[in-house]
Scaffold this motif. Structure first.
Motif, PDB file in Angstrom:
ATOM      1  N   GLY A  93       0.679  -1.310  -0.125  1.00 59.31           N
ATOM      2  CA  GLY A  93      -0.154   0.096   0.112  1.00 59.31           C
ATOM      3  C   GLY A  93       0.740   1.131  -0.162  1.00 59.31           C
ATOM      4  N   PRO A 115      -6.481   2.845  -3.673  1.00 61.14           N
ATOM      5  CA  PRO A 115      -6.886   1.700  -4.593  1.00 61.14           C
ATOM      6  C   PRO A 115      -7.646   2.400  -5.834  1.00 61.14           C
ATOM      7  CG  PRO A 115      -8.227   1.996  -2.665  1.00 61.14           C
ATOM      8  CD  PRO A 115      -6.868   2.960  -2.339  1.00 61.14           C
ATOM      9  N   ASN A 304     -15.272   3.511  -4.771  1.00 61.98           N
ATOM     10  CA  ASN A 304     -14.620   2.615  -4.186  1.00 61.98           C
ATOM     11  C   ASN A 304     -15.461   1.826  -2.994  1.00 61.98           C
ATOM     12  OD1 ASN A 304     -12.651   1.135  -2.350  1.00 61.98           O
ATOM     13  ND2 ASN A 304     -11.712   3.035  -1.707  1.00 61.98           N
ATOM     14  N   VAL A 306     -14.763  -1.024  -1.284  1.00 58.98           N
ATOM     15  CA  VAL A 306     -14.004  -1.833  -0.531  1.00 58.98           C
ATOM     16  C   VAL A 306     -14.602  -2.081   0.771  1.00 58.98           C
ATOM     17  CG1 VAL A 306     -11.711  -2.141   0.616  1.00 58.98           C
ATOM     18  CG2 VAL A 306     -11.764  -1.205  -1.368  1.00 58.98           C
TER      19      VAL A 306
END
Length: 474
Positions: A93, A115, A304, A306
């Protein structure tokens, strides 16, 4: 000024400027640096917002248990860049880039890998600018230039993108190029902000190397003396109307618009795709960045989800159903965001379906069917939520969410958001995805927003960065 004091001020200004610049280009970003001024200096670390927290074991092994990172003294005055592959310091990351130079023997810069990034290239170039500025300022040791150095790093998006494009095209064999990138990037910004009869631009402009133009399949070409200049954004914006919603593109040599073409393009061409209020920049098939509201962004502009994926992993759904449900939610959310209206998805993973107040269906819609998924996207325009059950079917639309007042409500976020907080606080098997009309996406469960943005503490004046050995131990 004492050397340690100059060192502290230099690192502070450059790191803070880097952090602020990257936070405008990407999501909110942190930055950190490990450095050693001479070949025999112990490594020091500056990580004021705890970016590298959790990576202490790898940093200890890399810097304290080995000396390979020290390298050799550069022969000339240039900066010897250390890419992430060359460094061999793989942190999950984290984007890294280092450098060796005579004024600052070693430095390794770190920032977050978000991301939704289109490409890591522009951000890596940004880190290289930080390394160059540190070396230049340690060469002169002039404190008067440090504030300017930090300011420069706040406004490097166009330069980072341009340098990445040049480097990428060079690796593809186009070092001897006639394309000038800066004018093309300026034209993209100008065209993207120009309306025509109240409509934002749509369509595609492709820049082809002049030596490759004979391989372009032109439908029509403009006479030499009538070719619009790229910097004439109003004229080019009008021409885009001829290629919007089609397979046709405007073709340029980087200076003027040569004509309209169709089919594949040759060489390492550049392409700008205008999609209304936003767009994307490409090198051949590789996405470089996006642009919106008059600035370039690292984001691919997709939602996103996630946190929704993490919540689905905690259910007893099969992996295949989890993946399909996430894909369905992503499709609806991205379609809604592109159309610039809000919506609410009520994702129900309970053992039995929840009774909701709203418009129900005699037979649920199977969202695995393309036509019915398209219908669900249209139903999302209506006030209220779409009720999607764990069997991948839509059971209702226009569903109302109610509940008792809960902590964390935010009157600035509107009825959708606050209703979702109350509703999920009373139903533990429900996850609600709220899409605002201005594109932000919130994922809510148990009365808590899972996507709430973390606010890092403000960086103020720092003392001399600590030794890496002390930082690891503490």
């Amino acid at each position: 000024m004492p050397e340690a004091s100059f060192e502290s001020i230099c690192i502070f200004h450059i790191l803070d400027g880097l952090r602020q610049g990257l936070s405008h280009f990407s999501s909110r970003s942190r930055a950190a640096v490990v450095y050693a001024q001479t070949r025999n200096s112990p490594p020091r670390i500056c990580d004021p917002q705890n970016l590298l927290e959790g990576h202490e074991p790898k940093l200890r092994d890399y810097y304290l248990n080995s000396n390979r990172w020290r390298g050799r003294l550069p022969l000339g005055q240039e900066l010897d860049v250390i890419s992430s592959d060359k460094a061999g310091l793989d942190l999950s990351g984290i984007i890294t880039l280092g450098a060796h130079s005579r004024p600052m023997h070693y430095q390794m810069w770190f920032t977050e890998e978000h991301p939704d990034m289109c490409s890591l290239g522009p951000t890596s170039n940004w880190l290289e600018y930080a390394a160059e500025l540190v070396s230049q300022n340690f060469e002169t040791c002039n404190v008067m230039g440090l504030d300017t150095a930090g300011f420069m790093l706040q406004h490097c998006a166009t330069h980072a993108i341009r340098n990445y494009i040049v480097d990428k095209r060079s690796r593809l064999g186009w070092m001897d190029t006639q394309i000038r990138v800066y004018p093309f990037l300026d034209a993209i910004m100008g065209i993207s902000g120009t309306k025509e009869e109240g409509a934002w631009p749509r369509g595609r402009i492709v820049v082809v190397e002049p030596s490759q133009l004979d391989q372009v399949r032109f439908i029509c070409r403009f006479p030499l003396h009538e070719q619009p200049r790229l910097f004439d954004t109003k004229h080019v914006r009008k021409l885009l109307q001829a290629v919007e919603f089609s397979g046709r593109v405007l073709v340029s040599d980087g200076s003027t618009v040569l004509g309209i073409a169709i089919g594949p393009m040759p060489g390492a061409y550049l392409a700008a795709q205008f999609s209304g209020t936003h767009g994307f920049l490409w090198i051949k098939d590789d996405l470089v960045c996006s642009f919106s509201d008059g600035r370039f962004l690292s984001s691919n502009l997709k939602a996103n989800l996630v946190q929704l994926e993490e919540q689905l992993l905690e259910t007893d759904l099969t992996m295949e159903d989890q993946h399909t449900l996430l894909r369905i939610a992503s499709h609806i959310v991205n379609r809604v965001r592109d159309r610039k209206h809000g919506c609410t998805l009520i994702v129900d993973a309970g053992a039995s379906i929840l009774k909701t107040a709203g418009q129900h269906l005699e037979a649920p819609l199977d969202l695995q069917e393309s036509s019915q998924l398209k219908l669900a996207c249209s139903l999302a325009k209506l006030d209220g939520g779409l009720h999607i059950y764990r069997d991948l079917q839509l059971y209702g639309f226009g569903c109302l969410m109610d509940g008792r007042c809960v902590p964390g409500e935010n009157r600035a976020r509107g009825a959708r958001f606050n209703s979702a907080l109350r509703f999920t606080a009373q139903h533990e098997d429900i996850v609600v995805v709220v899409v605002s009309s201005d594109r932000p996406v919130s994922i809510i469960k148990n009365g808590v927003e899972l996507t709430a943005q973390c606010h890092f503490r403000q960086i103020r004046g720092l003392g001399r960065p600590p030794l890496l050995a002390d930082w690891v131990m503490s």
